[in-house]
Write an enzyme that holds these catalytic residues in place. Structure first.
Site, PDB file in Angstrom:
ATOM      1  N   SER A 265       0.848  -1.186   0.000  1.00 43.14           N
ATOM      2  CA  SER A 265       0.000   0.000   0.000  1.00 43.14           C
ATOM      3  C   SER A 265       0.889   1.242   0.000  1.00 43.14           C
ATOM      4  O   SER A 265       1.790   1.369   0.825  1.00 43.14           O
ATOM      5  CB  SER A 265      -0.882  -0.003   1.248  1.00 43.14           C
ATOM      6  OG  SER A 265      -1.661   1.164   1.299  1.00 43.14           O
ATOM      7  N   GLY A 266       0.648   2.137  -0.944  1.00 45.10           N
ATOM      8  CA  GLY A 266       1.460   3.346  -1.057  1.00 45.10           C
ATOM      9  C   GLY A 266       2.602   3.229  -2.031  1.00 45.10           C
ATOM     10  O   GLY A 266       3.383   4.158  -2.209  1.00 45.10           O
TER      11      GLY A 266
ATOM     12  N   THR B 229      -2.201   2.009  -7.809  1.00 41.32           N
ATOM     13  CA  THR B 229      -3.379   2.681  -8.380  1.00 41.32           C
ATOM     14  C   THR B 229      -2.966   3.733  -9.391  1.00 41.32           C
ATOM     15  O   THR B 229      -3.576   3.863 -10.462  1.00 41.32           O
ATOM     16  CB  THR B 229      -4.214   3.319  -7.247  1.00 41.32           C
ATOM     17  OG1 THR B 229      -4.591   2.302  -6.321  1.00 41.32           O
ATOM     18  CG2 THR B 229      -5.460   3.976  -7.806  1.00 41.32           C
TER      19      THR B 229
ATOM     20  N   ASN C  36      -0.631   5.114   3.370  1.00 41.75           N
ATOM     21  CA  ASN C  36      -1.012   5.679   2.069  1.00 41.75           C
ATOM     22  C   ASN C  36      -2.275   6.513   2.231  1.00 41.75           C
ATOM     23  O   ASN C  36      -3.240   6.066   2.844  1.00 41.75           O
ATOM     24  CB  ASN C  36      -1.259   4.519   1.078  1.00 41.75           C
ATOM     25  CG  ASN C  36      -1.548   5.010  -0.324  1.00 41.75           C
ATOM     26  OD1 ASN C  36      -1.510   6.206  -0.593  1.00 41.75           O
ATOM     27  ND2 ASN C  36      -1.847   4.096  -1.212  1.00 41.75           N
TER      28      ASN C  36
ATOM     29  N   SER D 287      -5.234   4.655  -0.240  1.00 43.57           N
ATOM     30  CA  SER D 287      -4.974   3.216  -0.300  1.00 43.57           C
ATOM     31  C   SER D 287      -6.208   2.472  -0.815  1.00 43.57           C
ATOM     32  O   SER D 287      -7.318   2.677  -0.325  1.00 43.57           O
ATOM     33  CB  SER D 287      -4.612   2.701   1.096  1.00 43.57           C
ATOM     34  OG  SER D 287      -4.448   1.299   1.077  1.00 43.57           O
ATOM     35  N   SER D 288      -6.009   1.607  -1.807  1.00 37.44           N
ATOM     36  CA  SER D 288      -7.107   0.775  -2.313  1.00 37.44           C
ATOM     37  C   SER D 288      -7.395  -0.305  -1.281  1.00 37.44           C
ATOM     38  O   SER D 288      -6.527  -1.104  -0.953  1.00 37.44           O
ATOM     39  CB  SER D 288      -6.723   0.121  -3.643  1.00 37.44           C
ATOM     40  OG  SER D 288      -6.477   1.082  -4.622  1.00 37.44           O
TER      41      SER D 288
ATOM     42  N   GLY E 166      -0.510  -5.829  -2.273  1.00 38.69           N
ATOM     43  CA  GLY E 166       0.768  -6.539  -2.178  1.00 38.69           C
ATOM     44  C   GLY E 166       0.841  -7.289  -0.856  1.00 38.69           C
ATOM     45  O   GLY E 166      -0.059  -7.235  -0.020  1.00 38.69           O
TER      46      GLY E 166
ATOM     47  N   GLU F  34       1.362  -8.144   2.815  1.00 41.28           N
ATOM     48  CA  GLU F  34       1.227  -7.240   3.953  1.00 41.28           C
ATOM     49  C   GLU F  34       1.699  -7.916   5.225  1.00 41.28           C
ATOM     50  O   GLU F  34       1.297  -9.051   5.545  1.00 41.28           O
ATOM     51  CB  GLU F  34      -0.236  -6.797   4.132  1.00 41.28           C
ATOM     52  CG  GLU F  34      -0.704  -5.840   3.053  1.00 41.28           C
ATOM     53  CD  GLU F  34      -2.047  -5.218   3.347  1.00 41.28           C
ATOM     54  OE1 GLU F  34      -2.423  -4.278   2.618  1.00 41.28           O
ATOM     55  OE2 GLU F  34      -2.723  -5.650   4.307  1.00 41.28           O
TER      56      GLU F  34
END
Length: 1028
Positions: free
Chosen positions: A107-108, A112, A157, A160-161, A389, A391
């Site tokens: 994330s980050g 996206t 992020n 973040s998605s 990704g 985590e």
């Protein structure tokens, strides 16, 4: 790409495959660091793109950059997102085979943004039409909508998605995007009701509150302050400096209209968003029996209206649950904890199902209708996978378990496809395949997903079994079933040393990317994802079309228990793997350089973790197992042919033979390279670097020779071109001059002939023989007139006209004079007009009648000769509202002894005042002024004749003024006595009072003299002037 090899010491290598020490993680990270410091955020591992988030805008995404990568061979330009996008697109067009681009990372890390950039690239570079433009717009505008409802600010992020997304873009046979389809995975519904400190709920809640119009918020029962809503305050981070919720709201509203949402659908959608906020504010209290009761009736009213349900039914559904046992329905009240769970479960279910509805709605707007004639005209598909990704947090729960399971599957697919691709290339080129040793993570995937014995199966079994199942019983069942698995560990199964780092409610999995410890707390609840039956029934009766669509009645009658969240995710993942296996994959691995989101900061520890989690070293090892570098013979020969005299400057034979001659000349050893069917394979990067260094040296001598040859050729060609141009210009110019000269002579002869003939017939009526002459005479006169027009109204000059234009000349002269007069008058200001009016009156009265009039003509008349400060305040006070129009110092002569006394003459709108310092000596109303007398000589005396019927008047007034013309003009105009001014010659009679008369005798002399004569008259001697 080879062009950047010479700069490798400064910016590293563009392809990690060319790293000399490819097994060293430190060398890998150092290469990343070199490139990151130079703002080179993209690097290849073969055909895999590694992207490092720069956390700043780089000028590498313009239309010019898009054109640079469009249609260009993958290795001809520097690594870039657009190179991957274009390579996939060209493969799709040429091979007519479906493609996919897999984008992964923390994330980050920029997943996206990478997806957006790829979609923008296709939107700009693909063929377009009106229909295609509509699809492009909808593809692009689907992003802000999905981000609003599916993204949130996290600690890592700001955007973040919180769901996985796979998007298919469909292209027609022309290569134009004509449709799309989106699949979503594992939306983090728990975020709706809970956020960690420093995190936010989904963006749409804050966008609605911040950007929503007052009327809309009033209809939804919302306030602008996020602190008023229980679901938005848990993270204590309602506002973020890097996010503009107000602007994002405008983008989302515009995007909804582009995606084909009508007003009713938008209203229903926003009503659901508002209802989630109101649900969070529903509070409960316990009654005497400990049962939950709703204490916030106002929220129930809002919810009933927004969700289109009965308020009483909803209230009861929130505090009761219905159990069907042996065909009978039993209603059981809920305690406070159960009621809070039911409320939060409803909020999660409503939001999660609405999100799925939203994705389906977007898919309908992107849907592509197949061509009438399928086959070569049918659409091909390019997929984009933007998914979470690997985590690893301090506290890892059910969501991290699912995400990391997904990454295990993707890593398995990645290694398989990479090995398969390598093996196919070797086989097609006739190179012996050397088996590669790598970690096969199938063992971990089986641990998670295997039937009956996998973690997901055990979790489902624990959720479904009767009895009191808890998270701890699930952990115990795990320990009992998979205790001997080498990649599974718990507190009970660990040795004494490891137990210190494992809690009793935790288990640890050894993933391909490293160890991850999971807490089983909440595993059963999140996996069950249950919603009480009576809440489902309430939602099924909703009048909100979206809610009604999301909660189907078949759920109530379906006896089969719904699949658990983990099983749903496993099945979705299985389908995704099938989709990806059916396509040609490309990979983008995104890396986050630091946790602080700072530009230019390179956190080596964080990046080492990500390199490990993304399996980049494993990928590099697989790619480098055989040969580091491979190129087609034509490309290799074209680049390095200058290093061998036999191949330079051109090679006439087959490229294969040319490369064989070249490598022999370069001294390649047998173990350093292999010759395939269409490509040369070089095993070691140092061999390629040595060849590149030799090329750089060769370039210097070639450059000098080429420059010298080119300069000689260039200047020779330039000289020949200039010579040819000069001859051409000279020839053309001579011809042009000759034609012009002949034409001019011909014209001159014809003109002179016509002029002479016209002169001969000048006195005849107008005819063809004299019309040219007459026109010329007329034209000459008018041009002469134009140059010699009078400059002003006093200028009497005018050119003499020919006889035929005499009458016209007079009319023109008259018009000219009128125009000058009109122009002059138009320029006159009001003040100057007043001055002229006074001068005209003075002229009418005194011109040719009084000797000193000519001296007054050039002098301007002044508005007043005395300022307000020169008039005694007491006089001004006595005058009151009467405005002084003119004031002048005068000398008054007594009626009897003619003694001179200094006075002030004041003119107002109604009367004349004779003032002595602070005292008004005499007032003469204009009505009582019968006339004014003055001599024709150059003296400055005048007499004001006053009607004697008024007892206040003592007789006529004899005055002297240095500005006699000005004073008399203003007096006559103020009193309207212009026709009553008498200019006398010799003497003036005036009334002294009581019927007596006085006489003033005027004579000419050398100087002005005023005195009483022996005969009792006032004798005035005026100096002689030459004015008349």
């Amino acid at each position: 790409m080879e062009s950047a090899l010479t700069a490798r010491d400064r910016v590293g290598v563009q392809d990690f495959v060319l790293l000399e020490n490819f097994t060293s993680e430190a060398a890998f990270i150092e290469n990343l660091r070199k490139r990151f410091k130079e703002n080179l955020i993209y690097t290849y591992i073969g055909s895999v793109l590694v992207s490092v988030n720069p956390y700043k805008d780089l000028e590498i995404y313009s239309k010019q950059h898009m054109e640079r990568y469009r249609g260009v061979s993958f290795y001809e330009v520097s690594p870039h997102l657009y190179a991957i996008a274009d390579n996939s697109y060209r493969s799709l067009r040429i091979e007519r085979k479906d493609q996919c681009i897999l984008i992964s990372g923390e994330s980050g890390a920029g997943k996206t943004e990478a997806t957006k950039k790829i979609l923008q690239y296709y939107a700009v570079t693909c063929p377009a039409s009106d229909q295609v433009e509509t699809v492009k717009d909808r593809l692009l505008q689907s992003n802000p909508v999905l981000e609003a409802f599916g993204n949130a600010k996290t600690l890592r992020n700001d955007n973040s998605s919180r769901f996985g997304k796979y998007m298919d873009v469909q292209f027609d046979y022309k290569g134009a995007p004509v449709g799309g389809h989106i699949l979503n995975y594992l939306l983090e519904k728990s975020r709706v009701v809970h956020q960690n400190h420093g995190e936010r709920n989904f963006h749409i809640f804050y966008q609605l509150l911040e950007g929503g119009e007052d009327d809309l918020l009033r209809r939804l029962g919302l306030e602008k302050n996020p602190q008023q809503y229980h679901y938005l305050v848990k993270g204590q981070c309602a506002r973020v400096s890097s996010i503009s919720d107000k602007n994002d709201w405008k983008v989302v509203r515009r995007a909804l209209s582009v995606i084909n949402f009508n007003d009713n659908e938008v209203e229903d959608l926003l009503s659901i968003v508002a209802s989630v906020l109101h649900l969070g504010n529903v509070q409960f209290a316990a009654d005497e029996q400990g049962n939950a009761q709703v204490t916030t009736e106002n929220q129930i009213k809002y919810l009933a209206r927004l969700l289109g349900v009965e308020g009483s039914v909803l209230r009861e559904a929130l505090i009761h649950k219905t159990i069907i046992a042996k065909g009978e329905e039993l209603v059981s009240p809920l305690n406070l904890e159960q009621a809070a769970y039911a409320r939060d479960a409803l909020a999660k279910a409503v939001y999660g199902r609405t999100f799925s509805w939203l994705v389906n709605k977007i898919n309908k707007s992107l849907a592509y209708k197949e061509a009438e004639c399928p086959g070569w005209r049918s659409a091909t598909v390019l997929g984009l996978l933007d998914i979470y990704g690997f985590e690893v947090f301090q506290h890892n729960s059910f969501e991290q378990f699912c995400i990391n399971y997904c990454n295990e599957k993707l890593q398995q697919l990645f290694i398989e496809l990479t090995l398969k691709s390598e093996q196919e290339e070797y086989e097609s080129e006739g190179i012996a395949w050397e088996p590669v040793q790598y970690f096969n993570n199938k063992i971990i995937c089986d641990l998670v997903e295997e039937k009956f014995k996998g973690i997901i199966s055990i979790l489902d079994e624990e959720c479904l079994r009767p009895g009191d199942a808890t998270d701890m019983t699930f952990l115990e069942k795990l320990e009992e079933t998979v205790k001997n698995h080498p990649h599974f560990l718990t507190h009970k199964l660990a040795d004494q040393k490891t137990r210190k780092s494992l809690g009793r409610e935790e288990f640890r999995l050894l993933h391909y990317a490293g160890e991850v410890t999971y807490s089983v707390t909440g595993f059963l609840d999140k996996n069950n994802d249950l919603l009480f039956r009576n809440l489902k029934e309430t939602m099924c009766n909703s009048e909100n079309t979206i809610v009604n669509h999301c909660f189907e009645r078949t759920e109530l009658t379906d006896k089969k228990r719904p699949e658990t969240a983990a099983t749903q995710f496993k099945n979705s993942l299985s389908k995704l793997m099938e989709i990806l296996m059916s396509k040609e994959p490309s990979y983008i691995r995104c890396i986050k350089p630091n946790d602080a989101k700072q530009a230019g900061r390179f956190d080596e520890v964080l990046i080492r973790h990500q390199v490990k989690y993304l399996g980049l070293m494993e990928n590099l090892r697989v790619r480098r197992a055989g040969f580091a570098y491979r190129r087609k013979y034509e490309i290799f020969l074209q680049r390095y042919k200058s290093l061998c005299s036999e191949t330079w400057p051109t090679w006439e034979g087959r490229p294969h033979d040319g490369v064989a001659v070249l490598v022999k000349h370069l001294g390649y050893k047998q173990e350093e390279y292999k010759m395939g069917r269409t490509k040369i394979f070089i095993r070691f990067p140092k061999t390629l670097f040595a060849t590149e260094d030799a090329l750089e040296i060769r370039k210097q001598s070639l450059a000098t020779k080429i420059q010298a040859t080119w300069r000689g050729f260039y200047w020779r060609q330039k000289f020949l071109h200039l010579k040819h141009s000069a001859i051409t210009i000279q020839s053309w110019w001579r011809g042009t001059q000759g034609r012009r000269k002949a034409s001019k002579k011909k014209w001159a002869v014809e003109t002179i002939r016509r002029f002479i003939k016209g002169f001969i017939y000048r006195n005849y009526p107008r005819c063809s023989e004299n019309e040219y002459f007459l026109d010329y005479i007329r034209y000459s006169f008018l041009m002469n007139l134009k140059r010699n027009l009078p400059k002003n109204v006093l200028d009497k000059s005018w050119p003499t006209p020919p006889p035929s234009l005499y009458e016209v000349s007079q009319l023109l002269r008259q018009l000219c004079m009128q125009n000058m007069v009109w122009s002059y008058c138009k320029r006159i200001s009001p003040e100057w007009k007043q001055q002229l009016d006074q001068k005209v009156v003075a002229s009418e009265m005194f011109k040719g009648k009084k000797d000193n009039y000519p001296q007054s003509v050039p002098r301007l008349f002044i508005n007043t000769r005395l300022g307000t400060e020169e008039i005694n305040p007491k006089v001004l006070q006595v005058l009151g509202n009467e405005t002084i129009k003119y004031a002048v110092p005068v000398v008054k002569y007594d009626r009897k002894g003619y003694k001179a006394r200094v006075r002030q003459l004041l003119l107002t709108q109604n009367a004349i005042f004779i003032v002595e310092e602070a005292k008004i000596k005499q007032r003469i109303d204009y009505a009582n002024l019968t006339g004014i007398s003055v001599s024709s000589l150059s003296d400055s005396l005048f007499v004001l004749h006053v009607r004697c019927e008024d007892n206040k008047q003592k007789g006529d007034v004899v005055l002297q003024s240095d500005h006699v013309i000005e004073t008399l003009t203003k007096t006559a105009m103020s009193a309207d006595k212009i026709n009553n001014v008498n200019i006398s010659q010799g003497s003036i009679k005036f009334t002294i009072g009581q019927g007596k008369e006085g006489i003033i005798d005027f004579t000419s002399g050398s100087e002005l003299l005023i005195a009483k004569a022996k005969n009792g008259h006032l004798a005035v001697v005026a100096p002689r002037l030459n004015s008349r």
